[in-house]
Design a protein around this motif. Structure first.
Motif, PDB file in Angstrom:
ATOM      1  N   TYR A  37      -7.746   2.700   5.099  1.00 34.68           N
ATOM      2  CA  TYR A  37      -7.599   1.293   4.752  1.00 34.68           C
ATOM      3  C   TYR A  37      -8.937   0.593   4.923  1.00 34.68           C
ATOM      4  O   TYR A  37      -9.501   0.575   6.019  1.00 34.68           O
ATOM      5  N   ARG A  82      -3.181  16.770  -1.258  1.00 38.34           N
ATOM      6  CA  ARG A  82      -2.879  16.018  -0.045  1.00 38.34           C
ATOM      7  C   ARG A  82      -2.308  16.960   1.009  1.00 38.34           C
ATOM      8  O   ARG A  82      -1.176  17.424   0.910  1.00 38.34           O
ATOM      9  N   SER A 110      -6.900   6.621  -4.827  1.00 38.53           N
ATOM     10  CA  SER A 110      -5.702   7.028  -4.096  1.00 38.53           C
ATOM     11  C   SER A 110      -5.860   6.754  -2.617  1.00 38.53           C
ATOM     12  O   SER A 110      -6.962   6.790  -2.082  1.00 38.53           O
ATOM     13  N   ALA A 113      -1.405   5.492  -8.229  1.00 38.02           N
ATOM     14  CA  ALA A 113      -1.351   5.291  -9.679  1.00 38.02           C
ATOM     15  C   ALA A 113      -0.068   4.595 -10.110  1.00 38.02           C
ATOM     16  O   ALA A 113      -0.052   3.863 -11.098  1.00 38.02           O
ATOM     17  N   LEU A 142       1.611  14.103 -11.056  1.00 38.33           N
ATOM     18  CA  LEU A 142       1.541  13.511  -9.718  1.00 38.33           C
ATOM     19  C   LEU A 142       1.996  14.491  -8.645  1.00 38.33           C
ATOM     20  O   LEU A 142       1.421  14.553  -7.565  1.00 38.33           O
ATOM     21  N   VAL A 169       0.829  -1.204   0.000  1.00 38.97           N
ATOM     22  CA  VAL A 169       0.000   0.000   0.000  1.00 38.97           C
ATOM     23  C   VAL A 169       0.868   1.262   0.000  1.00 38.97           C
ATOM     24  O   VAL A 169       0.436   2.330  -0.388  1.00 38.97           O
ATOM     25  N   GLU A 170       2.137   1.107   0.393  1.00 38.22           N
ATOM     26  CA  GLU A 170       3.059   2.247   0.406  1.00 38.22           C
ATOM     27  C   GLU A 170       3.650   2.541  -0.977  1.00 38.22           C
ATOM     28  O   GLU A 170       4.602   3.308  -1.080  1.00 38.22           O
ATOM     29  N   GLU A 199      -0.680  17.130  -8.074  1.00 42.51           N
ATOM     30  CA  GLU A 199      -1.782  16.483  -7.351  1.00 42.51           C
ATOM     31  C   GLU A 199      -1.411  16.336  -5.875  1.00 42.51           C
ATOM     32  O   GLU A 199      -2.202  16.648  -4.986  1.00 42.51           O
ATOM     33  N   ASP A 200      -0.198  15.886  -5.641  1.00 48.36           N
ATOM     34  CA  ASP A 200       0.282  15.693  -4.268  1.00 48.36           C
ATOM     35  C   ASP A 200       0.231  16.993  -3.473  1.00 48.36           C
ATOM     36  O   ASP A 200      -0.280  17.037  -2.361  1.00 48.36           O
ATOM     37  N   PRO A 256      -5.473   8.476   0.862  1.00 51.39           N
ATOM     38  CA  PRO A 256      -5.649   9.909   1.117  1.00 51.39           C
ATOM     39  C   PRO A 256      -4.326  10.688   1.123  1.00 51.39           C
ATOM     40  O   PRO A 256      -4.322  11.879   0.859  1.00 51.39           O
ATOM     41  N   ARG A 257      -3.229  10.012   1.426  1.00 50.45           N
ATOM     42  CA  ARG A 257      -1.978  10.764   1.554  1.00 50.45           C
ATOM     43  C   ARG A 257      -1.003  10.559   0.414  1.00 50.45           C
ATOM     44  O   ARG A 257       0.022  11.205   0.362  1.00 50.45           O
ATOM     45  N   TRP A 258      -1.292   9.631  -0.482  1.00 52.33           N
ATOM     46  CA  TRP A 258      -0.435   9.503  -1.655  1.00 52.33           C
ATOM     47  C   TRP A 258      -1.207   8.823  -2.766  1.00 52.33           C
ATOM     48  O   TRP A 258      -2.222   8.164  -2.543  1.00 52.33           O
ATOM     49  N   SER A 259      -0.697   9.009  -3.974  1.00 51.05           N
ATOM     50  CA  SER A 259      -1.348   8.417  -5.138  1.00 51.05           C
ATOM     51  C   SER A 259      -1.026   6.933  -5.205  1.00 51.05           C
ATOM     52  O   SER A 259       0.048   6.507  -4.811  1.00 51.05           O
TER      53      SER A 259
END
Ligand code: HEM
Lengths: 318, 206
Positions: free
Chosen positions: A264, B114, A275, A282, B106, A140-141, B109-110, A277-280
């Protein structure tokens, strides 16, 4: 060597190819420049990995042979882990997991099933029917690996345990023992680590209970002696060092849901379009690569699993 | 006599982590064994982020420490602040170049979507004018305004601690420690100001 592999490709490829692919991996180890503790010679010898080529010709359509050339070096698989029971840093588990005693091991089975009880590992896992599965592992990271697991389909274990019709979900717990898992002295997570799957996810042929990787038994830091592998989900679903399996009626609360439900979810399917919430999500960095690569829907296993989620809003059920 | 060595020693100590990190990166990029784990870029992010926030907090500690101990430390404050900027720059460059390799879609977006990254970006952006004006001739040129401008360090460190706290996945211990240190450093200043005001008020009423 206790582990037999019995994949179609092991029959078709001879020793020479096995050895040369091993050598190329060794070159890659050098190229990746990863510091090794015991030196490159300790990785594995070709005899260990391929000593007992398949005896049974039962073909295994999920072996992931197309990923063979992409396998992550074993030093990284064993040296870069999230296993908070042994510390918070990625290299902590490799350093600290020696305190775990994976032998002997038993697993308690309860809930809605006919064959409840306490099982020795050997009674739960059919060590004569192990399969190798080369799977992508997407954390997930936003990093990933390709790991040649050895294990049995979880469905084969479930069938043995005969869940009743009330069993809608399967639930797992990791060992709790501060002596063996010193990281549990701190309450980062409300121990034990918990995970779960919907029954149809658990029965999917891709879902395995792994007991080894790279043809060897699991190292402690990889979740010895048995761990879940669900390749289309984020790595944290792959609960390690399992001591309890329950068949339950309601969706279990996993450890990460308890920790941050808005980040999560229960499903945690790999999805480049939803995404964190704190990183994409993609893109991801394959360990050993320099740049990121696009993340695949369901980690590239959509063909085998997308039907499980038909009609579900994957933004809501993340 | 010994005094002469304080400044060079200070620079060596402050630069050492950066030198070590750059050396380790050089090893990595040359395919040699290194200490950056299997995911060197993530290691860089954490290492440089940690040192940036440490230097911000150390910089903020100088004044209270000097006041409490009567040591003459203020002359080192600017250098320490500059090291905070240096590590922040490494943190940012690692993110821009190694981690996202100028993947603007990206990155933008970040930064805008965020909040954790927004706070980090805010902290880093505000550090730039402070770094640029940290040279002696700028201090002279700006006079009183220099003091005013450099008060931004408070906002910067607050943003940095928020960023640190929000970026963490499970273990908030370190950012909470950072927040506690920051709170006491800010609290000390509030206390001093309050005392000063009281003394002034007393003088007026007397
Ligand atoms: C003065 C400014 C900044 C400070 C003091 C700072 C500090 C930190 C700290 C302490 C961490 C946590 C490291 C750890 O977990 O060990 C961190 C993480 C991170 N920072 Fe910053 N940061 C700053 C600016 C920025 C900027 C401008 C960006 C990008 C635009 C950024 C991107 C990140 C990212 C992506 C992480 C996440 C690491 C992870 O996921 O583990 N930071 N930062």
């Amino acid at each position: 060597m206790l582990i037999k592999t019995k994949n179609s490709w092991d029959l078709t490829e001879n020793d020479v190819t096995s050895e040369s692919s091993y050598l190329s991996r060794r070159d890659f180890v050098k190229a990746a420049g990863i510091a090794t503790v015991g030196g490159a010679a300790s990785i594995l010898s070709p005899e260990l990995a391929f000593a007992e080529p398949a005896l049974s010709a039962k073909s295994n359509p999920y072996d992931g042979r197309d990923l063979r050339g992409e396998q992550t070096v074993i030093e990284a698989v064993r040296g870069y882990n999230n296993f908070y029971e042994f510390g918070m840093n990625k290299d902590d588990p490799a350093r600290n997991a020696h305190t775990l005693k994976p032998e002997p091991w038993s697993v308690v089975v309860d809930g809605h099933c006919e064959n409840k009880g306490k099982y020795a590992l050997e009674d739960l896992i059919d060590f004569n029917n192990l399969e190798e599965r080369i799977y992508r592992m997407r954390c997930v990271e936003a990093w990933s690996m390709v790991i040649p697991w050895v294990g049995v389909p979880l469905s084969s274990i479930i069938e043995k345990l005969s869940p009743t019709s009330d069993a809608k979900y399967i639930y797992f717990e990791t060992l709790v023992d501060v002596e063996q898992m010193p990281g549990q002295r701190r309450g980062i997570i409300k121990w034990p680590y918990r995970e779960g799957l919907r029954m149809d996810e658990a029965m999917n042929p891709l879902t395995i209970m792994a007991v080894g990787l790279y043809g060897e038994k699991l190292a402690n830091q990889n979740g010895a002696p048995l761990r879940l592998v669900v390749p289309w989900k984020y790595g944290f679903k792959g609960i390690k060092s399992i001591v309890k399996i329950s068949f339950v009626e309601n969706e279990p609360n996993s450890s990460w849901m308890r920790l941050a439900a808005n980040e999560y979810g229960f499903y945690a399917n790999v999805n480049p379009n939803v995404s964190h919430p704190r990183w994409s999500q993609a893109k991801e960095r394959r360990i050993g690569d320099f740049s990121r690569r696009p993340t695949l829907m369901f980690n590239g296993y959509g063909e085998q699993v997308s039907h499980l989620y038909e009609g579900m809003d994957l933004r809501r059920f993340y | 006599m010994l005094r002469k060595f304080i400044r060079p020693l200070l620079h060596i100590a402050c630069a050492a982590p950066a030198i070590w990190l750059i050396y380790q990166n050089w090893l990595w990029l040359n395919f040699l064994p290194h200490e950056l784990t299997a995911n060197p870029i993530e290691y860089n992010t954490d290492f440089t982020g940690d040192w940036t926030i440490r230097f911000l907090l150390i910089t903020l500690t100088v004044t209270p420490l000097a006041k409490l101990t009567k040591w003459r430390l203020l002359k080192y404050r600017r250098a320490l602040g500059l090291y905070a900027f240096l590590y922040g720059l490494l943190h940012f460059l690692n993110y821009m170049v190694l981690d996202y390799f100028f993947d603007w879609a990206l990155i933008i977006e970040d930064i805008f979507k965020r909040p954790a990254i927004t706070f980090g970006m805010l902290a880093f952006t505000l550090l730039i004018p402070l770094a640029v004006t940290s040279f002696k001739f700028m201090v002279k040129k700006l006079g009183k305004n220099w003091q005013k401008l450099h008060r931004a360090i408070y906002v910067i460190t607050i943003c940095a601690v928020i960023h640190n706290y929000m970026m963490v996945k499970a273990d908030v211990l370190i950012p909470v420690i950072h927040a506690m240190i920051l709170t006491s450093l800010l609290g000390y200043r509030v206390y001093l100001n309050y005392n000063k005001r009281k003394i002034r008020l007393k003088k007026q009423t007397a």
